[in-house]
Design a protein around this motif. Structure first.
Motif, short mmCIF file in Angstrom:
data_model
loop_
_atom_site.label_atom_id
_atom_site.label_comp_id
_atom_site.label_asym_id
_atom_site.label_seq_id
_atom_site.Cartn_x
_atom_site.Cartn_y
_atom_site.Cartn_z
N ASN A 107 1.93 1.94 -6.87
CA ASN A 107 2.22 2.79 -5.59
C ASN A 107 3.30 3.51 -5.69
OD1 ASN A 107 -0.14 1.53 -4.41
ND2 ASN A 107 0.94 -0.35 -3.97
N ASP A 135 0.94 -1.05 0.19
CA ASP A 135 0.03 -0.06 0.11
C ASP A 135 0.75 1.17 -0.05
OD1 ASP A 135 -2.35 -1.57 0.14
OD2 ASP A 135 -2.21 -1.77 2.29
N ASP A 174 2.11 4.05 1.73
CA ASP A 174 2.27 4.57 3.02
C ASP A 174 3.44 5.38 3.39
OD1 ASP A 174 1.86 5.29 5.76
OD2 ASP A 174 1.68 3.11 6.25
#
Length: 669
Positions: free
Chosen positions: A583, A320, A322
């Motif tokens: 990402n 993800d 982050d």
């Protein structure tokens, strides 16, 4: 003298691998040093041939060669399309050219893993040959103890938030085992030293060093690691203590059974202390760190794996976004499953347990030097536990240290191998002094038995030299290339396949194309410069994708280069960029510019969702690159501008006026 130089060379290789960051240069340096050591061992000491031939039984040769053969097979085109990874068929459709399907998703990463495995084999073989002599075995034991203690102290001295070597806990566990083995050997020497009529060097310095090393390594484990590493160290040391107890008090069959039963009970009790994570894959059940992306990869794992080293390449795809979070590291067991398949991991666990049993049995059959095979048995118990808890065992430094430890254990596991080798050497020397004798079949058979280990070491040394040149020379060649176009053009001159510098470097992150192609802080300028440089380098970029289709940055560059020629080709390559680098925030400026400027992309519903996700990331998390929206808005088509305005109005209406402001000022001028 020659053997001492070989010992020093191996020590330098292990120390360099532990202290230097993992890169092509460190692996190339270790390969070169170990190749030199293999050549020296194969050429000079003739007694090593017979000893290594007695250690390398046929079944052991098959076991050691199987991983290398499987890695090589993963990088070979499959005769049946269903055996290869589907990513190659998808990339072939996007490039509109045939691509051979392979098991691996990244040829460079797989070949680097194969290179590391060859270096590990060389370290094990060289150590086994050196430690055929009991006095050299003691020296190697003390050297390994010194290296692990110093490396653990350096790792422990780092700040807690610093990544002081991912294999630090593995080295600390090995340090505990080596300290325990050294202490047991010193205790035996001390007992022999007290006997009347026996003159032997005092073992007190070795015992003191072992105690200090034990304190340092256990302190590091208790403070810097979790309970799994501590339990692994204690269980491995328990094997050594069990062997010492059986040998010290001369226990018979029932006494030995009692000690083994006690060890089994302690093993089960220790396993219950380790905190297991429930409702997750068994390969990450012992890990205390975040394994979200790893768990997703394990759900998609194929029976044949995704190629050795592919877990590192695939990890960003499943993670993800982050910002500021530490990079996730898969456990060694999970990485092996992702790379090589479940069957390979199960085979490794079975081999580790069989190796522990064999070394434990040999330690009971040895005379004085039983501590070395017992050390290998303890390591065979501790390392699988570490593999299910963390990633460190797969590091270059830790793997070379493990190889040296098992080389020491197996080199001293068979009684009398060193003495038999020296006897044969003396006999050969006397026969040579006596003059030539008629050849006979037994003499020919004996020559074949003693010469094939030399040939094996020579072949391994040649392989290490070749892989060193393959890794180091392209890096040096590209060191002077400062621009993206120059680097990619240089890569185009290399043959297709595993030798592409760009692909090889991308597998380990040593030559980050998008790190240079998308400078931080000036996304607008970067996007404009990319569009002018990329058309000339598109053919070189395509060649890089033939080694690995998982480079989202390269797909994006190709999409930008095809933007003005074919919208369908642009859409296909842009979709690959979205799927292979979803990402990567560094790619957002150029990716949004290309997507919003292509009508075929804006009109497709699937692309609309992908564009919306990128815009949401920029608005909610990427305040530093919000200017990318202005750049994308300026270069967008009429449909792209309308769609971007609708997205901004939903996410941040106040920013919509700021995005339109430059356009209104230009109109007033």
């Amino acid at each position: 003298m020659i053997i001492r130089l070989v010992m020093l060379a191996e020590l330098v290789a292990i120390t360099a691998a532990l202290t230097l960051p993992e890169s092509l240069q460190s692996l190339g340096l270790a390969s070169f040093i170990l190749a030199t050591a293999a050549f020296v061992v194969a050429i000079f000491p003739s007694s090593a041939s017979l000893g290594l031939a007695k250690l390398l039984r046929p079944y052991l040769v098959v076991v050691l060669a199987a991983p290398a053969l499987w890695m090589a097979l993963q990088a070979v085109p499959m005769p049946v399309d269903t055996l290869g990874n589907p990513i190659w068929a998808t990339a072939s459709a996007a490039l509109n050219e045939p691509l051979a399907e392979m098991i691996t998703v990244d040829i460079g990463a797989t070949m680097l893993s194969l290179a590391q495995y060859c270096a590990v084999l060389a370290a094990a073989f060289v150590t086994a040959v050196i430690t055929l002599d009991r006095y050299r075995a003691a020296q190697v034991l003390h050297l390994l103890l010194s290296v692990t203690t110093i490396a653990t102290a350096m790792w422990f001295g780092k700040e807690a938030r610093a990544v002081a070597g991912p294999d630090g806990s593995t080295v600390a566990v090995l340090g505990v085992l080596l300290a325990c083995a050294t202490a047991i050997r010193a205790a035996d020497q001390l007992r022999r030293h007290r006997r009347p009529g026996i003159v032997a060097p005092t073992p007190l310095p070795a015992l003191s060093a072992a105690i200090i090393a034990m304190i340092v390594c256990m302190t590091a484990l208790l403070i810097r690691t979790d309970s799994a590493a501590v339990i692994a160290a204690l269980l491995g040391s328990g094997i050594l203590v069990s062997v010492f107890s059986i040998r010290r008090w001369y226990l018979g069959l029932w006494g030995t059974a009692g000690v083994l039963a006690t060890a089994a009970i302690l093993f089960i009790a220790g396993a219950t202390v380790i905190p297991f994570r429930t409702n997750t894959d068994v390969t990450i059940a012992l890990s205390t760190s975040s394994q979200i992306a790893t768990e997703r990869m394990l759900q998609d794992v194929r029976p044949a794996g995704s190629g050795a080293g592919a877990s590192t390449v695939l990890l960003p795809l499943y993670g993800d976004v982050d910002i500021g979070a530490p990079r996730e590291r898969s456990t060694a067991a999970a990485a092996i499953v992702i790379d090589m398949g479940w069957a390979f991991l199960c085979g490794l666990v079975v081999i580790a347990m069989l190796g522990a049993c064999i070394l434990f049995r040999r330690s009971l059959s040895r005379g004085y030097d039983y501590v070395y095979p017992a050390l290998g048995a303890g390591a065979s118990i501790a390392l699988p536990i570490l593999a299910f808890a963390e990633h460190g065992i797969l590091g270059l430094g830790a793997s070379l240290l493990v190889a040296a430890l098992f080389g020491l254990a197996f080199g001293q596991s068979v009684p009398g191998v060193g003495r038999e080798a020296l006897t044969v050497e003396s006999k050969e020397a006397s026969d040579w002094m006596a003059g030539p004798v008629p050849a006979s079949r037994p003499r020919l058979a004996s020559a074949l038995v003693t010469i094939w280990p030399r040939v094996a070491l020579m072949v391994l040394g040649i392989v290490l030299i070749m892989q060193t040149m393959w890794m180091v020379l392209p890096t040096w060649y590209l060191a002077g290339q400062s621009s993206l176009s120059a680097a990619v053009s240089a890569a185009a001159a290399w043959p297709n396949g595993i030798s592409k510098p760009v692909s090889v470097a991308a597998a380990r992150g040593d030559f980050r194309i998008h790190g240079e192609s998308l400078p931080r802080g000036e996304p607008a300028l970067a996007a404009d410069e990319q569009k002018t440089e990329l058309p000339a380098a598109s053919s070189s970029l395509v060649r890089s994708l033939r080694s690995s289709p998982l480079h989202g940055d390269i797909w994006l560059m190709l999409a930008a280069s095809k933007q003005n020629s074919s919208q369908s080709s642009t859409a296909a390559m842009l979709k690959m960029s979205y799927y292979t680098a979803p990402n990567d925030l560094d790619l957002l400026p150029l990716r949004l510019s290309v997507a919003l400027a292509t009508d075929a992309v804006v009109r497709e519903l699937e692309f609309r969702d992908l564009i919306k996700r990128d815009v949401s990331l920029v608005v909610t998390r990427g305040s530093a690159i919000r200017s990318a929206l202005v750049t994308a808005y300026r270069s967008a088509s009429s449909e792209g501008k309308i769609y971007l305005e609708s997205l901004i109005s939903e996410l941040d209406p106040t920013y919509l006026d700021n995005m339109r402001a430059p356009r209104s000022r230009q109109g007033s001028r």
